[in-house]
Design an enzyme around this catalytic site. Sequence first.
Site, PDB file in Angstrom:
ATOM      1  N   LYS A  22       0.816  -1.221   0.000  1.00  0.00           N
ATOM      2  CA  LYS A  22       0.000   0.000   0.000  1.00  0.00           C
ATOM      3  C   LYS A  22       0.849   1.271   0.000  1.00  0.00           C
ATOM      4  O   LYS A  22       0.532   2.211  -0.731  1.00  0.00           O
ATOM      5  CB  LYS A  22      -1.008  -0.010   1.144  1.00  0.00           C
ATOM      6  CG  LYS A  22      -0.409  -0.032   2.522  1.00  0.00           C
ATOM      7  CD  LYS A  22      -1.466  -0.325   3.578  1.00  0.00           C
ATOM      8  CE  LYS A  22      -0.799  -0.511   4.927  1.00  0.00           C
ATOM      9  NZ  LYS A  22       0.092  -1.672   5.012  1.00  0.00           N
ATOM     10  N   HIS A  57      11.705   2.820   3.983  1.00  0.00           N
ATOM     11  CA  HIS A  57      10.736   3.712   3.332  1.00  0.00           C
ATOM     12  C   HIS A  57      11.416   4.981   2.827  1.00  0.00           C
ATOM     13  O   HIS A  57      11.157   5.425   1.703  1.00  0.00           O
ATOM     14  CB  HIS A  57       9.605   4.070   4.297  1.00  0.00           C
ATOM     15  CG  HIS A  57       8.515   3.059   4.363  1.00  0.00           C
ATOM     16  ND1 HIS A  57       7.230   3.326   3.963  1.00  0.00           N
ATOM     17  CD2 HIS A  57       8.499   1.780   4.793  1.00  0.00           C
ATOM     18  CE1 HIS A  57       6.476   2.259   4.135  1.00  0.00           C
ATOM     19  NE2 HIS A  57       7.230   1.304   4.645  1.00  0.00           N
ATOM     20  N   ARG A  61      11.801   6.218  -1.166  1.00  0.00           N
ATOM     21  CA  ARG A  61      11.278   7.501  -1.654  1.00  0.00           C
ATOM     22  C   ARG A  61      12.370   8.343  -2.290  1.00  0.00           C
ATOM     23  O   ARG A  61      12.098   9.121  -3.207  1.00  0.00           O
ATOM     24  CB  ARG A  61      10.635   8.292  -0.507  1.00  0.00           C
ATOM     25  CG  ARG A  61       9.294   7.769  -0.111  1.00  0.00           C
ATOM     26  CD  ARG A  61       8.549   8.738   0.793  1.00  0.00           C
ATOM     27  NE  ARG A  61       9.305   9.265   1.911  1.00  0.00           N
ATOM     28  CZ  ARG A  61       9.404   8.687   3.105  1.00  0.00           C
ATOM     29  NH1 ARG A  61       8.791   7.550   3.331  1.00  0.00           N
ATOM     30  NH2 ARG A  61      10.097   9.251   4.065  1.00  0.00           N
TER      31      ARG A  61
END
Length: 179
Positions: A22, A57, A61
């Site tokens: 997600k 994460h 990014r």
Amino acid sequence: MTTEFTHLPHLTFVLGGAASGKSRFAEGLAEAWSDKHLYIATAQAFDDEMQVKITRHQDRRGTGWHTIEAPLDVPSALTQVQAGEIVLFDCASLWLSNHMFAENEIEAETDKLVRALQNCPAPVIIVSNEVGQGVVPENALARRFRQLQGEVNQALAATSDTVVFVTAGLPQILKGQLP
């Protein structure tokens, strides 16, 4: 990349189970929609395992993201948003658990969050965990979290223009549409 927001949903709600893809899906939406990315982070690194997850994460990014750390006060972070940005709020589940541990009134905090999301001057992608599809937890705290997360998710889904459920990295649109 587009900077024309007239066809973007104002609020896009992305939910799924743990490690469902997600966050990666939500990041991809933000990157496809704009080159001005604002990440509102709710995670706190209380142990090494969580620090590794946060770092993973961040690495995924890359450097093209501005990050605001807001473990509790996402509404205040949303007041810093500029028109022309895309906001990724990741995630509502950690936001909820932070409020639970702070012993805050969840219904009041949820109402403030929903109002702030509705009033944000830029499109927002919200990420959250779906926790109600498994077995009933054995302890009261976990059962309370599951119940409250379901209520928060329902409030976020109701106010969102688009709702996407991600399973095994595959998105299923439950409400609205994606451009």
